[in-house]
Design a protein around this motif. Sequence first.
Motif, PDB file in Angstrom:
ATOM      1  N   ARG A  16       0.822  -1.198   0.000  1.00  0.00           N
ATOM      2  CA  ARG A  16       0.000   0.000   0.000  1.00  0.00           C
ATOM      3  C   ARG A  16       0.862   1.256   0.000  1.00  0.00           C
ATOM      4  O   ARG A  16       0.497   2.275   0.568  1.00  0.00           O
ATOM      5  CB  ARG A  16      -0.915  -0.003   1.234  1.00  0.00           C
ATOM      6  CG  ARG A  16      -2.079  -0.964   1.135  1.00  0.00           C
ATOM      7  CD  ARG A  16      -2.943  -0.911   2.363  1.00  0.00           C
ATOM      8  NE  ARG A  16      -4.081  -1.817   2.245  1.00  0.00           N
ATOM      9  CZ  ARG A  16      -5.291  -1.435   1.853  1.00  0.00           C
ATOM     10  NH1 ARG A  16      -5.513  -0.192   1.559  1.00  0.00           N
ATOM     11  NH2 ARG A  16      -6.259  -2.319   1.764  1.00  0.00           N
ATOM     12  N   LYS A  41      -4.457   6.622   5.957  1.00  0.00           N
ATOM     13  CA  LYS A  41      -5.361   5.630   5.372  1.00  0.00           C
ATOM     14  C   LYS A  41      -4.897   4.211   5.691  1.00  0.00           C
ATOM     15  O   LYS A  41      -5.692   3.326   5.974  1.00  0.00           O
ATOM     16  CB  LYS A  41      -5.449   5.834   3.858  1.00  0.00           C
ATOM     17  CG  LYS A  41      -6.552   5.008   3.226  1.00  0.00           C
ATOM     18  CD  LYS A  41      -6.789   5.350   1.777  1.00  0.00           C
ATOM     19  CE  LYS A  41      -7.852   4.426   1.203  1.00  0.00           C
ATOM     20  NZ  LYS A  41      -7.936   4.505  -0.253  1.00  0.00           N
ATOM     21  N   ARG A  42      -3.576   4.022   5.680  1.00  0.00           N
ATOM     22  CA  ARG A  42      -3.048   2.697   5.972  1.00  0.00           C
ATOM     23  C   ARG A  42      -3.343   2.305   7.414  1.00  0.00           C
ATOM     24  O   ARG A  42      -3.736   1.167   7.701  1.00  0.00           O
ATOM     25  CB  ARG A  42      -1.542   2.665   5.709  1.00  0.00           C
ATOM     26  CG  ARG A  42      -1.240   2.218   4.287  1.00  0.00           C
ATOM     27  CD  ARG A  42      -0.021   2.877   3.725  1.00  0.00           C
ATOM     28  NE  ARG A  42       1.232   2.424   4.320  1.00  0.00           N
ATOM     29  CZ  ARG A  42       2.401   2.961   3.989  1.00  0.00           C
ATOM     30  NH1 ARG A  42       2.470   3.928   3.099  1.00  0.00           N
ATOM     31  NH2 ARG A  42       3.507   2.524   4.546  1.00  0.00           N
ATOM     32  N   THR A  98      -7.034   1.553   7.829  1.00  0.00           N
ATOM     33  CA  THR A  98      -7.361   0.242   7.266  1.00  0.00           C
ATOM     34  C   THR A  98      -6.943  -0.879   8.217  1.00  0.00           C
ATOM     35  O   THR A  98      -7.706  -1.803   8.484  1.00  0.00           O
ATOM     36  CB  THR A  98      -6.617   0.047   5.923  1.00  0.00           C
ATOM     37  OG1 THR A  98      -6.830   1.189   5.133  1.00  0.00           O
ATOM     38  CG2 THR A  98      -7.118  -1.179   5.195  1.00  0.00           C
ATOM     39  N   TYR A 157      -9.560  -3.541  10.015  1.00  0.00           N
ATOM     40  CA  TYR A 157      -9.556  -4.999   9.850  1.00  0.00           C
ATOM     41  C   TYR A 157      -9.325  -5.719  11.172  1.00  0.00           C
ATOM     42  O   TYR A 157      -9.851  -6.801  11.387  1.00  0.00           O
ATOM     43  CB  TYR A 157      -8.546  -5.425   8.777  1.00  0.00           C
ATOM     44  CG  TYR A 157      -9.149  -5.276   7.401  1.00  0.00           C
ATOM     45  CD1 TYR A 157     -10.012  -6.256   6.888  1.00  0.00           C
ATOM     46  CD2 TYR A 157      -8.920  -4.153   6.634  1.00  0.00           C
ATOM     47  CE1 TYR A 157     -10.599  -6.107   5.646  1.00  0.00           C
ATOM     48  CE2 TYR A 157      -9.510  -3.994   5.385  1.00  0.00           C
ATOM     49  CZ  TYR A 157     -10.349  -4.982   4.896  1.00  0.00           C
ATOM     50  OH  TYR A 157     -10.942  -4.830   3.669  1.00  0.00           O
ATOM     51  N   GLU A 181      -6.911  -8.751   4.818  1.00  0.00           N
ATOM     52  CA  GLU A 181      -6.814  -7.298   4.882  1.00  0.00           C
ATOM     53  C   GLU A 181      -6.675  -6.605   3.528  1.00  0.00           C
ATOM     54  O   GLU A 181      -7.304  -5.595   3.272  1.00  0.00           O
ATOM     55  CB  GLU A 181      -5.637  -6.922   5.782  1.00  0.00           C
ATOM     56  CG  GLU A 181      -5.557  -5.438   6.016  1.00  0.00           C
ATOM     57  CD  GLU A 181      -4.539  -5.082   7.075  1.00  0.00           C
ATOM     58  OE1 GLU A 181      -4.426  -5.811   8.065  1.00  0.00           O
ATOM     59  OE2 GLU A 181      -3.849  -4.067   6.905  1.00  0.00           O
ATOM     60  N   ASP A 182      -5.846  -7.152   2.678  1.00  0.00           N
ATOM     61  CA  ASP A 182      -5.571  -6.424   1.442  1.00  0.00           C
ATOM     62  C   ASP A 182      -6.277  -7.009   0.230  1.00  0.00           C
ATOM     63  O   ASP A 182      -5.886  -6.757  -0.905  1.00  0.00           O
ATOM     64  CB  ASP A 182      -4.061  -6.368   1.209  1.00  0.00           C
ATOM     65  CG  ASP A 182      -3.390  -5.466   2.235  1.00  0.00           C
ATOM     66  OD1 ASP A 182      -3.978  -4.427   2.545  1.00  0.00           O
ATOM     67  OD2 ASP A 182      -2.313  -5.812   2.728  1.00  0.00           O
TER      68      ASP A 182
END
Length: 316
Positions: A127, A134-135, A138, A142, A155-156
């Motif tokens: 990412r 944002k990371r 996220t 999760y 997650e991704d």
Amino acid sequence: MTHATPSLSLIVPAYNEEANIAETVRQIAAEAARLVPGFEIVIVDDGSRDGTCAAALEIGKTIPLRLLRFSRNFGKEQAIMAGLNAARGDAVVILDADLQEPISYLEPMLKHRAEGYDMVYAVRANRADEGIAKRLFTRVFYKFINYGGETSIPEDARDFRLMDRKVVNALCALPENNRFMKGLYSWVGFRSIAVPIKLAPRKGGSSKFGFRSLLRHGLTGMTSFTNWPLRVWTGIGFGIAVLSILYGFWIFLRTLFFGVDVPGWSTLTVAVFLLGGVQLISVGVLGEYLARVFAEVKGRPGYIIAEEIETTSEGK
Ligand code: UDP
Ligand code: MG
């Protein structure tokens, strides 16, 4: 070339993608024609307000495709569902209209399917292109959504994936309307494998997911796949009650032995504000779940299709 029962349906949700849609269709058609005997391209126009539909119809003159037009914007999850419901293929691929997900990964995905996997999903290798906020967001999201859950949502993982007909049927049979697809893919199960992909930068136009829509989307996901935020209040309430009793007991003893001193107004104020806040939070959490129940109980369809067009290439 489109067959009556194509072996592969390629679903493309598109919202204001006039800059990309023709090129996307061209790339998909070229790659699919190379890899499978028969395929269909299903474009779901999610209420675009630009020339997405016209551009799709134009490219549809040379490359046969099916176009489902929503009556308004219902969101990507619903566009995917409409595509899944309409798909006729033995297997289905979902991919974005902005060329961020290179179609070259279709080949390894098909290989995995041949090995017996029912679902082959793309995970982004990194990412690095996203901001730190944002990371972090996220990551926390999760952690929250997977906490104590029966399903673990990778997650991704992307919506970009290849699914066998039985997975598609399972997804289409689910009755819920407010869908969090990434959770549902995991929930239905089946033999799945991840394929790491490198995302390309968006070709044209701009991303449709800002902070607010991601937050809304996240809340749908949370309320669909977790119960613990509802339950945690029992524990918190219990903890506060026990502490209060102990504190009351302490005050009782203190008064008994040392008499009454100046009353602690600060303690009172803090307790009132803190408990008021805690109660409001718990009511808010309840409200989130209740809103979801309300939305489901109303039983409105997730999307409305205004028009369905099937193009054929000219002169054939
Ligand atoms: N999309 C959609 N409906 C929406 C928002 C997005 O069908 O309400 C589609 C969009 O056209 C694209 C895909 O979903 O094909 C992913 O959107 P986007 O590229 O904006 O998301 P990002 O890649 O920035 O996460
Ligand atoms: Mg994108």
